[in-house]
Design an enzyme around this catalytic site. Structure first.
Site: not given
Ligand code: FPP
Length: 249
Positions: A27-29, A31, A44, A138, A214
């Site tokens: 989470d947090g991409n 922001r 993202h 992994l 946890e």
């Molecule tokens: C949440 O941050 C993130 C997501 C919903 C998408 C995450 C996906 C990836 C990092 C890439 C996936 C990659 C592959 C290879 C399948 P947010 O957008 O909710 O952030 P925010 O809460 O700050 O708005």
């Protein structure tokens, strides 16, 4: 409990008690990108680098399974452009990192309704799964178009079908049996759930598999979540006493 990256710098890890399965709510991409006056999609994009970094590190540490929440069934509520962008990320991710992941013996898997994504996305993910299927390191699972309640309903339907066809009796339906029919099938239960960005929710992620995990909530935004953050989380995890419903020793 919430932890701030700046408060702790070094974290000792007991290599004999590494969690077997770590799950991440990335989470947090959005922001992170907003702080840089960039579009959410840039967050993202940067977030995929964190997946690579943590997968390699987890593999080195001897973690057996790492599951990342890449797209939830609820994420369809987002703007179409953002959804389309996320659906293109597997192509970029595996183009850049598949060889390296193969070289590091990582297995790729997915759970969720991949069939709801574009054909090209499906082929790319399936190809990565195929190319890494003989690897023994992994297991990196992408929860992609995944919803935990949906998984439980789908599993229930599948088991009901078997009962209806006379393949199983009611007594065959045990917790173990149910677990084997979840999308995660043979993956071990999750030991440690980490959610980045300071949000305290499960958001429909692996509700069955997290029953005795946890939970660690870290303030760091996902693109900034690095090896040090992982070490800190593992160190905190190792400091907790897991009782699985028993009493303190
Ligand atoms: C949440 O941050 C993130 C997501 C919903 C998408 C995450 C996906 C990836 C990092 C890439 C996936 C990659 C592959 C290879 C399948 P947010 O957008 O909710 O952030 P925010 O809460 O700050 O708005």
């Amino acid at each position: 409990m919430i932890f701030n990256k700046r408060k702790q710098k070094e974290h000792s890890i007991d290599m004999t008690r590494i969690p077997t399965h770590i799950a991440f709510i990335m989470d947090g991409n959005g922001r992170w990108a907003k702080q840089r006056k960039m579009p959410r999609t840039y967050g993202h994009h940067e977030g995929t680098k964190t997946i690579r970094r943590l997968a390699l590190e987890a593999n080195q540490l001897g973690v057996k399974a790492m599951t990342v929440y890449a797209f939830s069934t609820e994420n369809f509520k987002r703007d179409t452009k953002e959804i389309e962008y996320i659906f293109k990320l597997p192509k970029e991710f595996f183009h850049l990192y598949l060889k390296e992941l193969i070289d590091n013996n990582v297995q790729i898997r997915y759970i969720g309704h991949l069939e709801m994504s574009p054909q090209e996305t499906q082929s790319i993910i399936k190809d990565a799964v195929f190319q890494t299927s003989k690897n023994t390191g992994l297991i990196l699972t992408f929860a992609f178009i995944y919803g935990g309640r949906d998984e439980i309903v789908e599993t229930t339907k599948c088991i009901c079908e078997k009962y209806k066809n006379g393949e199983i009796s009611l007594d065959d339906i045990t917790e173990d049996y149910f677990e084997k029919h979840l999308m995660t099938t043979d993956l071990p239960p999750v030991d440690l759930l980490i959610r980045s960005s300071g949000e305290y929710r499960l958001s429909n992620f692996l509700p069955w598999q997290l029953a005795y995990a946890e939970f660690i909530f870290d303030e760091t935004l996902w693109p900034d979540f690095d090896e040090e953050c992982l070490h800190r989380a593992i160190s905190i995890y190792q400091g907790r006493e897991r009782r699985f419903g028993g009493v303190l020793k």
